[in-house]
Design a protein around this motif. Structure first.
Motif, PDB file in Angstrom:
ATOM      1  N   MET A   1      -2.064  11.346   0.585  1.00  0.00           N
ATOM      2  CA  MET A   1      -1.452  10.264  -0.186  1.00  0.00           C
ATOM      3  C   MET A   1      -1.391   8.974   0.623  1.00  0.00           C
ATOM      4  N   HIS A   2      -1.960   8.950   1.825  1.00  0.00           N
ATOM      5  CA  HIS A   2      -1.861   7.759   2.669  1.00  0.00           C
ATOM      6  C   HIS A   2      -2.491   6.580   1.938  1.00  0.00           C
ATOM      7  N   TYR A   3      -1.715   5.510   1.793  1.00  0.00           N
ATOM      8  CA  TYR A   3      -2.110   4.356   0.985  1.00  0.00           C
ATOM      9  C   TYR A   3      -2.517   3.209   1.897  1.00  0.00           C
ATOM     10  N   ASP A   4      -3.579   2.529   1.545  1.00  0.00           N
ATOM     11  CA  ASP A   4      -4.094   1.409   2.341  1.00  0.00           C
ATOM     12  C   ASP A   4      -3.481   0.104   1.825  1.00  0.00           C
ATOM     13  N   TYR A   5      -2.655  -0.525   2.675  1.00  0.00           N
ATOM     14  CA  TYR A   5      -1.988  -1.772   2.304  1.00  0.00           C
ATOM     15  C   TYR A   5      -2.695  -3.007   2.865  1.00  0.00           C
ATOM     16  N   SER A   6      -3.872  -2.848   3.429  1.00  0.00           N
ATOM     17  CA  SER A   6      -4.493  -3.931   4.190  1.00  0.00           C
ATOM     18  C   SER A   6      -4.797  -5.175   3.361  1.00  0.00           C
ATOM     19  N   ASP A   7      -4.952  -5.038   2.046  1.00  0.00           N
ATOM     20  CA  ASP A   7      -5.308  -6.181   1.209  1.00  0.00           C
ATOM     21  C   ASP A   7      -4.091  -6.934   0.659  1.00  0.00           C
ATOM     22  N   HIS A   8      -2.900  -6.548   1.079  1.00  0.00           N
ATOM     23  CA  HIS A   8      -1.694  -7.127   0.502  1.00  0.00           C
ATOM     24  C   HIS A   8      -1.060  -8.144   1.451  1.00  0.00           C
ATOM     25  N   ILE A   9       0.015  -8.777   0.999  1.00  0.00           N
ATOM     26  CA  ILE A   9       0.704  -9.810   1.783  1.00  0.00           C
ATOM     27  C   ILE A   9       1.745  -9.156   2.681  1.00  0.00           C
ATOM     28  N   PHE A  10       1.768  -9.567   3.966  1.00  0.00           N
ATOM     29  CA  PHE A  10       2.741  -9.048   4.933  1.00  0.00           C
ATOM     30  C   PHE A  10       3.655 -10.188   5.370  1.00  0.00           C
ATOM     31  N   VAL A  11       4.971  -9.935   5.301  1.00  0.00           N
ATOM     32  CA  VAL A  11       5.966 -10.910   5.746  1.00  0.00           C
ATOM     33  C   VAL A  11       6.698 -10.301   6.944  1.00  0.00           C
ATOM     34  N   ASP A  12       6.554 -10.918   8.118  1.00  0.00           N
ATOM     35  CA  ASP A  12       7.221 -10.404   9.311  1.00  0.00           C
ATOM     36  C   ASP A  12       8.728 -10.619   9.214  1.00  0.00           C
ATOM     37  N   LEU A  13       9.488  -9.602   9.611  1.00  0.00           N
ATOM     38  CA  LEU A  13      10.946  -9.663   9.604  1.00  0.00           C
ATOM     39  C   LEU A  13      11.470  -9.476  11.030  1.00  0.00           C
TER      40      LEU A  13
END
Length: 369
Positions: A1-13
């Motif tokens: 079920m490992h999902y690839d998030y590489s194409d999405h927006i990342f907001v550093d916290l």
């Protein structure tokens, strides 16, 4: 079920973003992420949609401290109204969901030297990011981060969980990745500790056969528990007839705790399912893959200070500590540079969804699904 998030927006916290007042971090297509800090000093991140919210501790264990869906809190009742900044498991006890492991988990045996449920429950996280995007289920927000645990001559690994809330969901999808950074193999244990609030007269429905081969009742309690005679009688009744525990009758003497280790059947797609069906026919649910986490641990406590239902705590082994797992051959071996993956789904269901899920579980039990 490992999902690839590489194409999405990342907001550093970073911790400096989390103050005493709620601060909106992001809004996206019906989802809102809000940063705040509890009066205890612990940072919290609330991710909400139109149907509810989760509140996470982004820098402490990446726990889900609380979850509210279908106009009710899903979270166990405890003595802690806010999270506490600590590494000690019992000193911050009351989260809806937390990670346990990864070199050990469960109650330490008399010759074990690891803390209760290992190093992960309140571990410090860095590289924390909010992920925003769309997938096949629609818009979502997710939280991720990295926790590296390194002890010379022992272990060196990174845990990277991701907790995702879809815009229209009443539950979350969790993906866990644990990477062994050592140049030799790692012995791994993992347990996903999901703590629902029990419902009086709730029914526990799952794809586990009610016999002593598929349900084993733990009869050895940790030394800090002092059981009553009524509790011991109740536990012995469950040993004799495991199905008796499936109705959460009010005032049952489940104090300190009832722990069952179960083997669950999976559906055609490899998922096992469990429900707590409430009297109003809504439900709480857990779904997991036995091919990844092959033990379904059930944990119940119904005392004056704690009221909790671990409907299913998917795990790699029984929660009896490292040495017991080693003796039983339950330790997972992760080769140098390799990654252990597992995935979970859990949350709430409305009455219509719950009825469909209960039918699916019935089909799994009878071999139809």
């Amino acid at each position: 079920m490992h999902y690839d998030y590489s194409d999405h927006i990342f907001v550093d916290l970073v911790p400096e973003q989390f103050g005493p007042l709620d601060t909106t971090v992001a809004r996206y297509s019906g989802l809102v992420a809000t940063a705040f800090r509890y009066r205890s000093g612990v940072a919290g991140l609330r991710i909400s949609n139109a149907k509810g919210e989760i509140v996470m501790l982004p820098f402490q264990g990446q726990q889900i401290w609380d979850a509210t869906f279908l106009n009710r809190s899903l979270t166990m009742r405890s003595m802690f109204d806010v999270p506490v900044a600590t590494r000690d498991y019992l000193s911050n006890y009351g989260a809806f969901f937390l990670h346990c492991g990864a070199t050990a988990m469960g109650n330490p045996g008399p010759d074990d030297h690891h803390p209760l449920h290992g190093d992960l429950p309140n571990a410090p996280y860095g590289d924390v990011q909010l992920i925003i995007g769309d997938n096949a289920e629609g818009p979502f927000m997710a939280l991720t981060g990295r926790c590296r645990q390194t002890v010379a001559f022992s272990h060196d690994y990174v845990t990277q969980p991701t907790v995702r809330l879809q815009r229209d969901a009443t539950g979350v999808a969790v993906d866990i990745a644990i990477t062994n950074l050592k140049r030799s193999a790692m012995e791994l244990m993992y347990l996903a500790h999901i703590n629902f609030r029990p419902a009086d007269d709730g029914r526990l429905v799952d794809s586990v056969v009610d016999d002593d081969a598929d349900i084993v009742v733990r009869q050895v309690l940790p030394p800090f528990f002092k059981p009553s005679e009524s509790y011991l009688a109740y536990r012995d009744a469950i040993v004799a007839a495991p199905s008796r525990h499936r109705t959460l009758t009010k005032n049952e003497p489940i104090d300190p705790e009832l722990v069952l280790t179960m083997k669950a059947k999976a559906d055609a797609e490899g998922w096992a399912h469990a429900l707590q069906v409430h009297p109003d026919r809504t439900a709480d649910f857990v779904s997991f893959r036995p091919s990844e986490l092959n033990y379904a641990v059930r944990w119940i406590t119904r005392g004056a200070d704690q009221d909790a239902l671990g409907l299913v705590l998917p795990a790699t082994a029984e929660p009896d500590g490292y040495l017991a797992a080693k003796e039983r051959g339950r330790l997972v071996r992760v080769a140098a540079g390799e990654t252990f993956h597992c995935g979970l789904l859990f949350g709430a269901m409305d009455a219509e969804e719950a009825a469909r899920q209960e039918q699916l579980i019935s089909e799994i039990r009878t071999g139809v699904a």
